[in-house]
Write an enzyme that holds these catalytic residues in place. Sequence first.
Site, PDB file in Angstrom:
ATOM      1  N   SER A 158     -14.960 -14.750 -10.575  1.00 18.33           N
ATOM      2  CA  SER A 158     -15.289 -13.445 -11.155  1.00 18.33           C
ATOM      3  C   SER A 158     -14.053 -12.627 -11.503  1.00 18.33           C
ATOM      4  O   SER A 158     -14.115 -11.742 -12.359  1.00 18.33           O
ATOM      5  CB  SER A 158     -16.185 -12.647 -10.203  1.00 18.33           C
ATOM      6  OG  SER A 158     -15.552 -12.465  -8.954  1.00 18.33           O
ATOM      7  N   ASP A 185     -17.347  -1.199  -6.363  1.00 16.99           N
ATOM      8  CA  ASP A 185     -17.719  -2.055  -5.232  1.00 16.99           C
ATOM      9  C   ASP A 185     -16.575  -2.224  -4.230  1.00 16.99           C
ATOM     10  O   ASP A 185     -16.772  -2.801  -3.160  1.00 16.99           O
ATOM     11  CB  ASP A 185     -18.237  -3.425  -5.707  1.00 16.99           C
ATOM     12  CG  ASP A 185     -17.161  -4.329  -6.317  1.00 16.99           C
ATOM     13  OD1 ASP A 185     -15.965  -3.984  -6.282  1.00 16.99           O
ATOM     14  OD2 ASP A 185     -17.534  -5.401  -6.828  1.00 16.99           O
ATOM     15  N   HIS A 194     -13.817  -5.851  -6.442  1.00 19.36           N
ATOM     16  CA  HIS A 194     -13.264  -6.331  -7.705  1.00 19.36           C
ATOM     17  C   HIS A 194     -12.416  -5.238  -8.353  1.00 19.36           C
ATOM     18  O   HIS A 194     -12.690  -4.054  -8.167  1.00 19.36           O
ATOM     19  CB  HIS A 194     -14.387  -6.742  -8.663  1.00 19.36           C
ATOM     20  CG  HIS A 194     -15.187  -7.901  -8.175  1.00 19.36           C
ATOM     21  ND1 HIS A 194     -16.315  -7.749  -7.391  1.00 19.36           N
ATOM     22  CD2 HIS A 194     -15.020  -9.235  -8.346  1.00 19.36           C
ATOM     23  CE1 HIS A 194     -16.811  -8.944  -7.105  1.00 19.36           C
ATOM     24  NE2 HIS A 194     -16.049  -9.863  -7.667  1.00 19.36           N
TER      25      HIS A 194
END
Length: 258
Positions: free
Chosen positions: A69, A231, A234
């Site tokens: 990711s 979050d 990230h």
Amino acid sequence: MGVLRNMRIAAMTVGTLGGLSGVMYGLLTGQGKRARTLIGRPTKDPHLADGTYPGPGPNPLRFAVLGDSLAAGLGAEHASNLPGVLLARGLAEECGRPVQLKTYARVGANTRTFITQVDQAVADPPDVALVIIGGNDVTGKMRVRTSAALLGIEVARLRTAGAAVVVATCPDLGTIRPIPQPLRTVVRRWGRMLAKAQQRAVHRAGGVAVSVADLVSPEFHIRHSELFSPDRFHPNGAGYRHAANILLAPLCTAVRVT
């Protein structure tokens, strides 16, 4: 990165770092559950902005981004802040030619599932590839030696297909503040062990390794509130820009050497 699915398993790796008492194992397991709750799960896919980024000349540079990711750019507010887009634009400017971006990276990928991305990439080989992988290996059950060996095999496949390869090694997971102590120290140590093993494997396979933990992560320690997405796991757009500024030079060098 999908890392939080398996945060509880990170406690199991500490046994290889010096042993765990039953009390400590229980503590780390509980902290892993708490970290997953605090950070949560991705609620949407990253932006996607593949295509050709303009530059002088008729011969586009084919640029592929593979990995997890972080490679996909989860957390970026806009497509313009994706690492692939930032680097494609930088390559177009520095190399003086258009850049055709193709993203194979997937949220949750680890070095085992990464093989399928390489299968796709070598079927239509790029001129240069950026790989960001390893965070999910830290909190899964994958041994450092196994993870690094698999990475080396896939880098060699990309090199054999004719691609220059730059690998951003495992970041410093100690920057993730929702992971409480002492679990944060555990994943930090494990990630650094993996990064060193990745570096050796990448060099043997003919790629270029960039130490994210040394060159990128320190700024995330200092500017935590500025560089992470909501979050707190990230990067946000500013965080990806910081990383891209570090990664652009080795990518340009790899292109020129190839």
